[in-house]
Design a protein around this motif. Structure first.
Motif, PDB file in Angstrom:
ATOM      1  N   ASP A   1      46.000  35.154  64.000  1.00 52.15           N
ATOM      2  CA  ASP A   1      45.140  34.045  64.437  1.00 52.15           C
ATOM      3  C   ASP A   1      43.719  34.221  63.899  1.00 52.15           C
ATOM      4  N   VAL A   2      43.229  35.453  63.916  1.00 52.43           N
ATOM      5  CA  VAL A   2      41.883  35.742  63.407  1.00 52.43           C
ATOM      6  C   VAL A   2      41.805  35.413  61.917  1.00 52.43           C
ATOM      7  N   VAL A   3      42.785  35.870  61.156  1.00 53.89           N
ATOM      8  CA  VAL A   3      42.810  35.623  59.711  1.00 53.89           C
ATOM      9  C   VAL A   3      42.784  34.118  59.440  1.00 53.89           C
ATOM     10  N   THR A   4      43.573  33.373  60.173  1.00 55.55           N
ATOM     11  CA  THR A   4      43.610  31.916  60.010  1.00 55.55           C
ATOM     12  C   THR A   4      42.262  31.293  60.376  1.00 55.55           C
ATOM     13  N   ALA A   5      41.657  31.747  61.460  1.00 48.59           N
ATOM     14  CA  ALA A   5      40.357  31.217  61.891  1.00 48.59           C
ATOM     15  C   ALA A   5      39.273  31.499  60.849  1.00 48.59           C
ATOM     16  N   LEU A   6      39.303  32.685  60.254  1.00 51.34           N
ATOM     17  CA  LEU A   6      38.315  33.021  59.224  1.00 51.34           C
ATOM     18  C   LEU A   6      38.476  32.114  58.013  1.00 51.34           C
TER      19      LEU A   6
ATOM     20  N   VAL B   1      37.460  28.603  49.519  1.00 47.00           N
ATOM     21  CA  VAL B   1      37.851  29.653  48.579  1.00 47.00           C
ATOM     22  C   VAL B   1      37.859  29.078  47.171  1.00 47.00           C
ATOM     23  N   SER B   2      37.207  29.784  46.252  1.00 41.09           N
ATOM     24  CA  SER B   2      37.164  29.377  44.850  1.00 41.09           C
ATOM     25  C   SER B   2      37.854  30.442  43.987  1.00 41.09           C
ATOM     26  N   HIS B   3      38.720  29.970  43.105  1.00 44.98           N
ATOM     27  CA  HIS B   3      39.396  30.847  42.136  1.00 44.98           C
ATOM     28  C   HIS B   3      38.944  30.490  40.720  1.00 44.98           C
ATOM     29  N   GLU B   4      37.744  29.964  40.568  1.00 43.58           N
ATOM     30  CA  GLU B   4      37.300  29.393  39.293  1.00 43.58           C
ATOM     31  C   GLU B   4      36.529  30.337  38.377  1.00 43.58           C
ATOM     32  N   PHE B   5      36.143  31.520  38.851  1.00 44.24           N
ATOM     33  CA  PHE B   5      35.226  32.347  38.085  1.00 44.24           C
ATOM     34  C   PHE B   5      35.750  33.768  37.892  1.00 44.24           C
ATOM     35  N   ASP B   6      35.122  34.468  36.939  1.00 41.22           N
ATOM     36  CA  ASP B   6      35.367  35.900  36.764  1.00 41.22           C
ATOM     37  C   ASP B   6      34.488  36.618  37.796  1.00 41.22           C
ATOM     38  N   ILE B   7      35.111  37.330  38.709  1.00 38.26           N
ATOM     39  CA  ILE B   7      34.378  37.968  39.804  1.00 38.26           C
ATOM     40  C   ILE B   7      34.544  39.484  39.714  1.00 38.26           C
ATOM     41  N   PRO B   8      33.431  40.216  39.596  1.00 37.70           N
ATOM     42  CA  PRO B   8      33.545  41.680  39.596  1.00 37.70           C
ATOM     43  C   PRO B   8      34.110  42.167  40.937  1.00 37.70           C
ATOM     44  N   TYR B   9      34.888  43.221  40.891  1.00 37.33           N
ATOM     45  CA  TYR B   9      35.466  43.827  42.096  1.00 37.33           C
ATOM     46  C   TYR B   9      36.399  42.876  42.844  1.00 37.33           C
ATOM     47  N   ILE B  10      37.000  41.947  42.148  1.00 37.44           N
ATOM     48  CA  ILE B  10      38.052  41.049  42.631  1.00 37.44           C
ATOM     49  C   ILE B  10      37.540  39.873  43.467  1.00 37.44           C
ATOM     50  N   ALA B  11      36.643  40.114  44.421  1.00 32.82           N
ATOM     51  CA  ALA B  11      36.199  39.022  45.301  1.00 32.82           C
ATOM     52  C   ALA B  11      34.755  39.230  45.724  1.00 32.82           C
TER      53      ALA B  11
ATOM     54  N   VAL C   1      59.710  38.550  49.044  1.00 28.11           N
ATOM     55  CA  VAL C   1      58.867  37.501  49.619  1.00 28.11           C
ATOM     56  C   VAL C   1      57.549  37.465  48.849  1.00 28.11           C
ATOM     57  N   ASP C   2      57.101  36.268  48.484  1.00 30.59           N
ATOM     58  CA  ASP C   2      55.790  36.118  47.859  1.00 30.59           C
ATOM     59  C   ASP C   2      54.732  36.052  48.947  1.00 30.59           C
ATOM     60  N   ILE C   3      53.754  36.952  48.860  1.00 32.49           N
ATOM     61  CA  ILE C   3      52.692  37.049  49.859  1.00 32.49           C
ATOM     62  C   ILE C   3      51.384  36.585  49.226  1.00 32.49           C
ATOM     63  N   ARG C   4      50.720  35.630  49.869  1.00 35.30           N
ATOM     64  CA  ARG C   4      49.422  35.158  49.392  1.00 35.30           C
ATOM     65  C   ARG C   4      48.367  36.232  49.609  1.00 35.30           C
ATOM     66  N   LEU C   5      47.509  36.442  48.621  1.00 39.07           N
ATOM     67  CA  LEU C   5      46.457  37.456  48.710  1.00 39.07           C
ATOM     68  C   LEU C   5      45.175  36.927  49.352  1.00 39.07           C
ATOM     69  N   ALA C   6      44.892  35.653  49.190  1.00 39.19           N
ATOM     70  CA  ALA C   6      43.617  35.089  49.648  1.00 39.19           C
ATOM     71  C   ALA C   6      43.308  35.356  51.119  1.00 39.19           C
ATOM     72  N   PRO C   7      44.262  35.217  52.044  1.00 39.34           N
ATOM     73  CA  PRO C   7      43.892  35.438  53.452  1.00 39.34           C
ATOM     74  C   PRO C   7      43.310  36.827  53.715  1.00 39.34           C
ATOM     75  N   PHE C   8      43.811  37.817  53.009  1.00 41.91           N
ATOM     76  CA  PHE C   8      43.350  39.184  53.230  1.00 41.91           C
ATOM     77  C   PHE C   8      41.997  39.429  52.567  1.00 41.91           C
ATOM     78  N   LEU C   9      41.806  38.877  51.377  1.00 44.01           N
ATOM     79  CA  LEU C   9      40.509  39.008  50.704  1.00 44.01           C
ATOM     80  C   LEU C   9      39.431  38.236  51.460  1.00 44.01           C
TER      81      LEU C   9
ATOM     82  N   GLU D   1      40.836  44.256  56.673  1.00 40.36           N
ATOM     83  CA  GLU D   1      41.751  43.757  55.636  1.00 40.36           C
ATOM     84  C   GLU D   1      43.075  44.520  55.675  1.00 40.36           C
ATOM     85  N   ARG D   2      42.998  45.832  55.734  1.00 45.25           N
ATOM     86  CA  ARG D   2      44.206  46.668  55.769  1.00 45.25           C
ATOM     87  C   ARG D   2      45.087  46.324  56.968  1.00 45.25           C
ATOM     88  N   ASP D   3      44.475  46.191  58.128  1.00 40.92           N
ATOM     89  CA  ASP D   3      45.258  45.888  59.321  1.00 40.92           C
ATOM     90  C   ASP D   3      45.851  44.482  59.264  1.00 40.92           C
ATOM     91  N   ALA D   4      45.129  43.537  58.655  1.00 43.64           N
ATOM     92  CA  ALA D   4      45.675  42.188  58.488  1.00 43.64           C
ATOM     93  C   ALA D   4      46.899  42.226  57.578  1.00 43.64           C
TER      94      ALA D   4
END
Length: 145
Positions: A21-26, A32-42, A66-74, A103-106
């Motif tokens: 629920d917390v991850v969803t609320a955040l 979220v933008s995936h449009e740029f080159d970002i140092p250190y991933i995010a 299972v395919d897991i989305r990365l964005a919620p954790f980042l 992030e790890r616990d999520a």
């Protein structure tokens, strides 16, 4: 959305469903933008309204069928880190440590739990994978799988 409506699960204990629920609320609070080159991933914007994820980072990873989305954790990491820096004025290293653990616990809480079945029982294993994919989709939006 009202704050009370974001709380789908209630527990005073450490609970994976509450953390979901917390991850969803955040995620609801940022773009979220995936449009740029970002140092250190995010990273995040100065006003913390946009989370930037490197355009080269795959949007999903496959784990146990299972395919897991990365964005919620980042997003979880970046929002927690930015809030601690801005609101509590913590040192970056301390804010980063807390954000890493959130992030790890999520990730751990959302990990699909595929039963280890004998190899002769592939039909049941596939059923479990589908059920776990549906659980991840429910927790992190319909495009999670």
């Amino acid at each position: 959305m009202k704050l009370e409506n974001e709380v789908r699960h209630k527990s005073e204990d450490v609970d994976d469903d509450v953390l979901a629920d917390v991850v969803t609320a955040l995620q609801r609070r940022v773009t979220v933008s995936h449009e740029f080159d970002i140092p250190y991933i995010a990273g995040y914007s100065v006003d913390a309204k946009t989370i930037y994820i490197d355009r080269h980072l795959p949007r999903t990873i496959a784990r146990e069928g299972v395919d897991i989305r990365l964005a919620p954790f980042l997003v979880t990491h970046e929002v927690v880190e930015k809030a601690l820096l801005d609101e509590l004025r913590l040192h970056y290293l301390h804010a980063h440590q807390i954000a890493l653990r959130a992030e790890r616990d999520a990730v751990r809480g959302a990990r699909p739990h595929v039963e280890r079945l004998p190899s002769s029982d592939e039909g049941s294993r596939e059923t479990n994978r589908r059920r776990n994919a549906q659980t991840c989709a429910w927790r992190f939006g319909s495009d999670a799988v």
